[in-house]
Design a protein around this motif. Sequence first.
Motif, mmCIF file in Angstrom:
data_model
loop_
_atom_site.group_PDB
_atom_site.id
_atom_site.type_symbol
_atom_site.label_atom_id
_atom_site.label_comp_id
_atom_site.label_asym_id
_atom_site.label_seq_id
_atom_site.Cartn_x
_atom_site.Cartn_y
_atom_site.Cartn_z
ATOM 1 N N ASN A 26 62.342 28.236 39.237
ATOM 2 C CA ASN A 26 61.340 27.628 40.123
ATOM 3 C C ASN A 26 60.541 28.638 40.932
ATOM 4 O OD1 ASN A 26 62.997 28.403 42.365
ATOM 5 N ND2 ASN A 26 64.211 26.542 42.076
ATOM 6 N N TRP A 47 54.967 20.753 37.183
ATOM 7 C CA TRP A 47 55.516 19.900 36.135
ATOM 8 C C TRP A 47 56.834 20.453 35.601
ATOM 9 C CZ3 TRP A 47 55.803 21.548 30.924
ATOM 10 C CH2 TRP A 47 55.126 22.737 30.618
ATOM 11 N N GLY A 48 57.630 19.537 35.075
ATOM 12 C CA GLY A 48 58.922 19.911 34.516
ATOM 13 C C GLY A 48 59.736 18.663 34.229
ATOM 14 N N GLU A 49 60.786 18.822 33.461
ATOM 15 C CA GLU A 49 61.612 17.692 33.061
ATOM 16 C C GLU A 49 62.298 17.051 34.268
ATOM 17 O OE1 GLU A 49 61.800 16.268 30.175
ATOM 18 O OE2 GLU A 49 60.501 17.712 29.166
ATOM 19 N N CYS A 52 64.642 18.717 37.396
ATOM 20 C CA CYS A 52 64.412 20.153 37.568
ATOM 21 C C CYS A 52 64.219 20.549 39.028
ATOM 22 C CB CYS A 52 63.220 20.618 36.736
ATOM 23 S SG CYS A 52 61.613 20.035 37.348
ATOM 24 N N LYS A 54 61.487 19.276 41.035
ATOM 25 C CA LYS A 54 60.083 19.281 41.479
ATOM 26 C C LYS A 54 59.846 18.338 42.651
ATOM 27 C CE LYS A 54 58.650 16.202 37.670
ATOM 28 N NZ LYS A 54 59.954 16.175 36.960
ATOM 29 N N THR A 122 52.816 15.931 40.777
ATOM 30 C CA THR A 122 53.993 16.263 39.981
ATOM 31 C C THR A 122 53.993 15.422 38.713
ATOM 32 O OG1 THR A 122 55.537 14.617 40.932
ATOM 33 C CG2 THR A 122 55.294 16.728 42.105
ATOM 34 N N ARG A 124 55.967 15.230 34.427
ATOM 35 C CA ARG A 124 56.958 15.758 33.477
ATOM 36 C C ARG A 124 56.312 16.670 32.447
ATOM 37 N NH1 ARG A 124 59.366 10.318 31.308
ATOM 38 N NH2 ARG A 124 57.135 9.936 31.390
ATOM 39 N N ALA A 125 55.025 16.490 32.194
ATOM 40 C CA ALA A 125 54.339 17.273 31.160
ATOM 41 C C ALA A 125 53.130 17.975 31.763
ATOM 42 C CB ALA A 125 53.888 16.368 30.020
ATOM 43 N N ALA A 126 52.665 19.008 31.090
ATOM 44 C CA ALA A 126 51.491 19.751 31.535
ATOM 45 C C ALA A 126 50.240 18.870 31.434
ATOM 46 C CB ALA A 126 51.318 20.999 30.676
ATOM 47 N N GLU A 148 54.959 25.342 35.792
ATOM 48 C CA GLU A 148 56.152 24.646 35.304
ATOM 49 C C GLU A 148 57.385 25.053 36.105
ATOM 50 O OE1 GLU A 148 58.754 24.038 31.178
ATOM 51 O OE2 GLU A 148 57.283 25.669 31.341
ATOM 52 N N ALA A 150 61.141 25.233 35.208
ATOM 53 C CA ALA A 150 62.001 25.163 34.033
ATOM 54 C C ALA A 150 63.307 24.458 34.378
ATOM 55 C CB ALA A 150 62.262 26.572 33.512
#
Length: 225
Positions: A26, A47-49, A52, A54, A122, A124-126, A148, A150
């Motif tokens: 992060n 963004w991120g899964e 993570c 965020k 925020t 989940r995807a770019a 992102e 990670a």
Amino acid sequence: MPAQLPLALPHRPSLGGSDFLVADANRAAVAWLDAWPDWPSPGLVVWGETGCGKSHLAATWQMRAAAVRLAAQDLAVASVPTLLGAAKAILLEDVDRKPPEPVAWLHLYNLLAERGGHMLLTARAAPARWQIALPDLASRLRALAAVEIAAPDESLVEAVLVKHFADRQMRVPTETVRYIVTRLDRSLGAVARIAADLDAASLAGKRPASIPLAREVLRDAGFAA
């Protein structure tokens, strides 16, 4: 009693008095949020899964920037000026999963840009993967800076787990911590859940936070123990 595993990562105050741990996963996002309000565009996408961290990081920025957190379902063209008020900082979360109404979103973007404000998004995807039907809005969003977060690595999972135990005033042996870490999903949500479950099981059974108890808690939570 074996010593509790020490935290090896830097930390910072955040919403509710908890600490946000900074790690490789992060670090870039933290740097971007620390740079506010000197962003090169009217907004930033983090963004991120799921799991993570965020949302936690966004909450620290919201407090620092005195940002207004808006819900996507509340955005309509007529309501944007009222919802925005005099604010110059806005937080919108999960915008790829729960996107606001496009025309209202564009209106919000333009109003913020006119007053020199910023929005933190925020997802989940770019942004390049978002399905935005309104071309003017899509072009603006894809031009925003995006960073992102990670999936947490093992060292971050371990440090966050220790932090949860410390917040609960639990003394957990190092070997128990490491036993849990090697069996958990790389999700900060899973870390919080297991810390709470282990605490509850330890109190209910008046048992130490040992590997046998951790094994039971992990199994009950659906993790291979």
